[in-house]
Scaffold this motif. Structure first.
Motif, PDB file in Angstrom:
ATOM      1  N   LYS B  30     -31.888 -65.029   0.026  1.00  0.00           N
ATOM      2  CA  LYS B  30     -31.885 -66.280   1.093  1.00  0.00           C
ATOM      3  C   LYS B  30     -31.725 -65.468   2.376  1.00  0.00           C
ATOM      4  O   LYS B  30     -30.787 -65.203   2.652  1.00  0.00           O
ATOM      5  CB  LYS B  30     -30.767 -67.261   0.765  1.00  0.00           C
ATOM      6  N   LYS B  31     -32.658 -65.444   3.221  1.00  0.00           N
ATOM      7  CA  LYS B  31     -32.633 -65.022   4.554  1.00  0.00           C
ATOM      8  C   LYS B  31     -31.723 -63.934   4.733  1.00  0.00           C
ATOM      9  O   LYS B  31     -30.573 -63.845   5.552  1.00  0.00           O
ATOM     10  CB  LYS B  31     -31.996 -66.206   5.707  1.00  0.00           C
ATOM     11  N   ILE B  32     -32.022 -62.654   4.208  1.00  0.00           N
ATOM     12  CA  ILE B  32     -31.428 -61.557   4.515  1.00  0.00           C
ATOM     13  C   ILE B  32     -31.881 -60.900   5.707  1.00  0.00           C
ATOM     14  O   ILE B  32     -32.864 -60.756   5.828  1.00  0.00           O
ATOM     15  CB  ILE B  32     -31.525 -60.637   3.102  1.00  0.00           C
ATOM     16  N   ASN B  33     -30.670 -60.575   6.514  1.00  0.00           N
ATOM     17  CA  ASN B  33     -30.923 -59.876   7.657  1.00  0.00           C
ATOM     18  C   ASN B  33     -30.025 -58.505   7.666  1.00  0.00           C
ATOM     19  O   ASN B  33     -28.640 -58.709   7.746  1.00  0.00           O
ATOM     20  CB  ASN B  33     -30.681 -60.641   9.039  1.00  0.00           C
ATOM     21  N   ALA B  34     -30.403 -57.559   7.840  1.00  0.00           N
ATOM     22  CA  ALA B  34     -29.472 -56.302   7.815  1.00  0.00           C
ATOM     23  C   ALA B  34     -30.434 -55.095   8.271  1.00  0.00           C
ATOM     24  O   ALA B  34     -31.408 -54.987   8.339  1.00  0.00           O
ATOM     25  CB  ALA B  34     -29.054 -56.054   6.489  1.00  0.00           C
ATOM     26  N   SER B  35     -29.784 -54.092   8.756  1.00  0.00           N
ATOM     27  CA  SER B  35     -30.219 -52.865   9.139  1.00  0.00           C
ATOM     28  C   SER B  35     -29.253 -51.670   8.564  1.00  0.00           C
ATOM     29  O   SER B  35     -28.335 -51.555   8.503  1.00  0.00           O
ATOM     30  CB  SER B  35     -30.100 -52.590  10.678  1.00  0.00           C
ATOM     31  N   ILE B  36     -30.169 -50.757   7.869  1.00  0.00           N
ATOM     32  CA  ILE B  36     -29.691 -49.797   6.800  1.00  0.00           C
ATOM     33  C   ILE B  36     -29.691 -48.302   7.696  1.00  0.00           C
ATOM     34  O   ILE B  36     -30.836 -48.276   8.228  1.00  0.00           O
ATOM     35  CB  ILE B  36     -30.015 -49.875   5.543  1.00  0.00           C
ATOM     36  N   THR B  37     -28.702 -47.757   7.968  1.00  0.00           N
ATOM     37  CA  THR B  37     -28.799 -46.709   8.603  1.00  0.00           C
ATOM     38  C   THR B  37     -29.177 -45.439   7.750  1.00  0.00           C
ATOM     39  O   THR B  37     -28.807 -45.222   6.691  1.00  0.00           O
ATOM     40  CB  THR B  37     -27.307 -46.335   9.343  1.00  0.00           C
ATOM     41  N   GLU B  38     -29.864 -44.469   8.716  1.00  0.00           N
ATOM     42  CA  GLU B  38     -30.480 -43.148   8.069  1.00  0.00           C
ATOM     43  C   GLU B  38     -29.414 -42.294   7.604  1.00  0.00           C
ATOM     44  O   GLU B  38     -28.477 -42.345   8.361  1.00  0.00           O
ATOM     45  CB  GLU B  38     -31.260 -42.448   9.039  1.00  0.00           C
ATOM     46  N   LYS B  39     -29.532 -41.710   6.589  1.00  0.00           N
ATOM     47  CA  LYS B  39     -28.534 -40.513   6.048  1.00  0.00           C
ATOM     48  C   LYS B  39     -27.148 -40.753   6.234  1.00  0.00           C
ATOM     49  O   LYS B  39     -26.008 -40.467   6.343  1.00  0.00           O
ATOM     50  CB  LYS B  39     -28.730 -39.326   6.951  1.00  0.00           C
ATOM     51  N   LYS B  40     -27.084 -42.267   5.656  1.00  0.00           N
ATOM     52  CA  LYS B  40     -25.708 -42.804   5.151  1.00  0.00           C
ATOM     53  C   LYS B  40     -25.721 -43.381   3.843  1.00  0.00           C
ATOM     54  O   LYS B  40     -26.937 -43.647   3.145  1.00  0.00           O
ATOM     55  CB  LYS B  40     -25.462 -43.893   5.996  1.00  0.00           C
ATOM     56  N   ILE B  41     -24.606 -43.616   3.081  1.00  0.00           N
ATOM     57  CA  ILE B  41     -24.758 -44.245   1.876  1.00  0.00           C
ATOM     58  C   ILE B  41     -24.333 -45.805   2.073  1.00  0.00           C
ATOM     59  O   ILE B  41     -23.306 -46.049   2.793  1.00  0.00           O
ATOM     60  CB  ILE B  41     -23.542 -43.577   0.862  1.00  0.00           C
ATOM     61  N   THR B  42     -25.226 -46.597   1.738  1.00  0.00           N
ATOM     62  CA  THR B  42     -24.804 -48.047   2.031  1.00  0.00           C
ATOM     63  C   THR B  42     -24.676 -48.646   0.484  1.00  0.00           C
ATOM     64  O   THR B  42     -25.482 -48.475  -0.417  1.00  0.00           O
ATOM     65  CB  THR B  42     -25.994 -48.772   2.715  1.00  0.00           C
ATOM     66  N   ALA B  43     -23.537 -49.354   0.362  1.00  0.00           N
ATOM     67  CA  ALA B  43     -23.122 -49.694  -1.237  1.00  0.00           C
ATOM     68  C   ALA B  43     -23.504 -51.462  -0.923  1.00  0.00           C
ATOM     69  O   ALA B  43     -23.212 -51.956  -0.135  1.00  0.00           O
ATOM     70  CB  ALA B  43     -21.827 -49.683  -1.327  1.00  0.00           C
TER      71      ALA B  43
END
Lengths: 222, 261
Positions: B30-43
């Motif tokens: 539902k209405k997901i908004n996010a920015s995932i950073t390069e060369k990082k680990i996102t959990a």
């Protein structure tokens, strides 16, 4: 959802409250021993410090055990790390009470010099700051923690006033009072350090509640 | 509002805007908004059924294999929309590789597992080039020393941890630059888990990694950013350090301290 972990955290809280009561008594007795030139009371504070040391070790072990068993996160983690720091601060305050009593024993057999009135004020302030910082911890009272932090400046000012008074009105005027005046000067320093530790406890309470490290004033108070 | 992973100064690899996702009539995201950073680990963490694996599978359109799914909103990788009908899914899945809960090597040799993807994606590599790629890929996952003399050995005879490393090596061989990991250590023992975690930390120098995990300690140990999901919503997304010491949302706090449910 009820967690057994909550019961264990509650147990840690109770141990810290017990420790704080022991420390408050030690400080109160050290100040009374100074006021009333009571050798017996001073000796009692010194001899009972061992119990507080053992209590500190016990609380450290409880905290380490909780971390190892539960690998806590968020507010649980903050409570345990805060508990460890408050534990260390309380033990240090008790050591300072012992230091006050050692100074009392140095001067108790000498003719008294009239101590500056501000010493009583400072000792009262130290006791109030401990009470308030511990109450802030027990009741999660952010406002009270902030109030303790602002009181610290007044304690510093009082210590400076007392120092000036002892230097000008005793040590410079009548060097024969130097030994007693130095003892009072040191007691003043010990009381002021107790106020510092009460302030550290208050800072820890703010971290516990808000997750913000406010010591050294790098961050604004929340 | 875009929820950033807290690394505003870094390059954004994946940008998710108003993402909704349905399995038939059930809305899973539902209405997901996010920015995932390069060369990082996102959990991505959250209780079962919260939508974290669904979100992971949006990034390489793996959900497209399921009948009756519907996606709305936008997901950009390197500034390019990946949800449109004209997207080359083979190319997308080459760039955005996936590692599953249970390692799934092909019933081929170690060597053939590595070169399998290369043969599909590149037709004209020499034997020497294949050999080099096998060595490079296995070295990247710290398997080369263990397997260099056993490259013809069946991949299915490896230990679980080696199989999982091999699956990661397969992605490296085809030059994926985003690695999606769906509970990659859930079938491994603590020692093997530690080795995969070490590997992930090594790999983030060159790859953007997104991991779904139920293991809070794992998320806090290895990730730079963490998103907490609940009932299809991304409740909180930020620096892992903050999420696990002082989360801003009570629902996150309740979940990571075990009070949820």
């Amino acid at each position: 959802m009820h967690r057994h972990f909550d019961d264990e955290l509650q147990g840690l809280n109770q141990e810290l409250i017990k420790m704080s009561e022991m420390v408050k008594t030690a400080i109160n007795h050290s100040v009374t021993a100074l006021d009333q030139r009571d050798r017996q009371m001073a000796e009692e504070v010194i001899s009972k410090d061992n119990e507080i040391d053992l209590m500190e070790i016990h609380i450290d072990e409880v905290c380490i055990d909780l971390i190892a068993k539960h690998q806590p996160m968020a507010s649980d983690l903050r409570l345990i790390t805060t508990g460890m720091k408050i534990n260390a601060d309380l033990e240090r305050m008790a050591d300072l009470a012992v230091n006050i009593c050692q100074r009392v024993l140095e001067i108790v057999n000498q003719d008294p010099i009239t101590p500056p009135a501000d010493i009583s004020k400072l000792s009262l302030m130290a006791e109030n700051m401990i009470n308030d910082s511990i109450t802030a911890f027990i009741e999660s009272n952010l406002q009270m923690a902030k109030q303790v932090m602002t009181s610290d400046d007044q304690a510093d000012k009082l210590r400076n006033d007392i120092k000036e008074d002892l230097l000008k009105n005793y040590m410079e005027k009548d060097p024969s009072t130097s030994r007693r005046a130095v003892a009072l000067l040191l007691i003043t320093r010990h009381l002021e350090r107790i106020c510092d530790h009460a302030t550290y406890v208050a800072e820890e309470v703010i971290y516990l509640m808000k997750g913000k490290i406010v010591k050294h004033h790098f961050q604004e108070l929340p | 509002m875009i929820i950033s992973g807290g690394n505003l100064d870094k390059t954004i690899k994946i940008k998710i805007l108003d993402l909704d996702f349905w399995y038939g009539t059930f809305q899973a995201l539902k209405k997901i908004n996010a920015s995932i950073t390069e060369k990082k680990i996102t959990a991505l963490i959250g209780p079962s059924g919260c939508g974290k694996s669904t979100l992971l599978r949006v990034f390489n359109r793996m959900n497209d294999f399921i009948e009756g799914v519907r996606t709305e909103g936008s997901v950009e990788i390197d500034g390019k929309e990946i949800l449109g009908p004209s997207v080359d899914l083979v190319s997308l899945r080459k760039n955005v590789g996936m590692v599953f809960q249970r390692p799934n090597p092909f019933p081929l040799s170690v060597y053939e597992n590595i070169v399998f993807g290369l043969r599909i994606h590149r037709d004209h590599l020499s034997k020497r080039e294949y050999d080099n790629m096998v060595e490079k890929s296995l070295k990247s996952v710290l398997l080369w020393d263990e397997l260099k003399d056993r490259l013809k050995k069946p991949a299915l005879s490896l230990s679980l941890e080696q199989k999982q490393r091999l699956c990661i090596a397969r992605l490296i061989a085809v030059k994926s630059d985003v690695l999606l990991m769906d509970e990659p250590c859930s079938t491994l023992d603590p020692q093997s888990t530690a080795k995969i975690e070490e590997l992930m930390i090594e790999l983030k120098k060159d790859y953007t990694i997104i991991i779904v995990t139920h293991n809070m300690q794992q998320a806090s140990r290895i990730s730079d950013d963490t998103g907490f999901m609940l009932l299809g919503e991304l409740v909180e997304f930020g620096k892992t350090k903050s999420i696990f010491t002082a989360p801003s949302d009570k629902r996150t706090e309740d979940y990571i301290t075990g009070r949820y449910g």
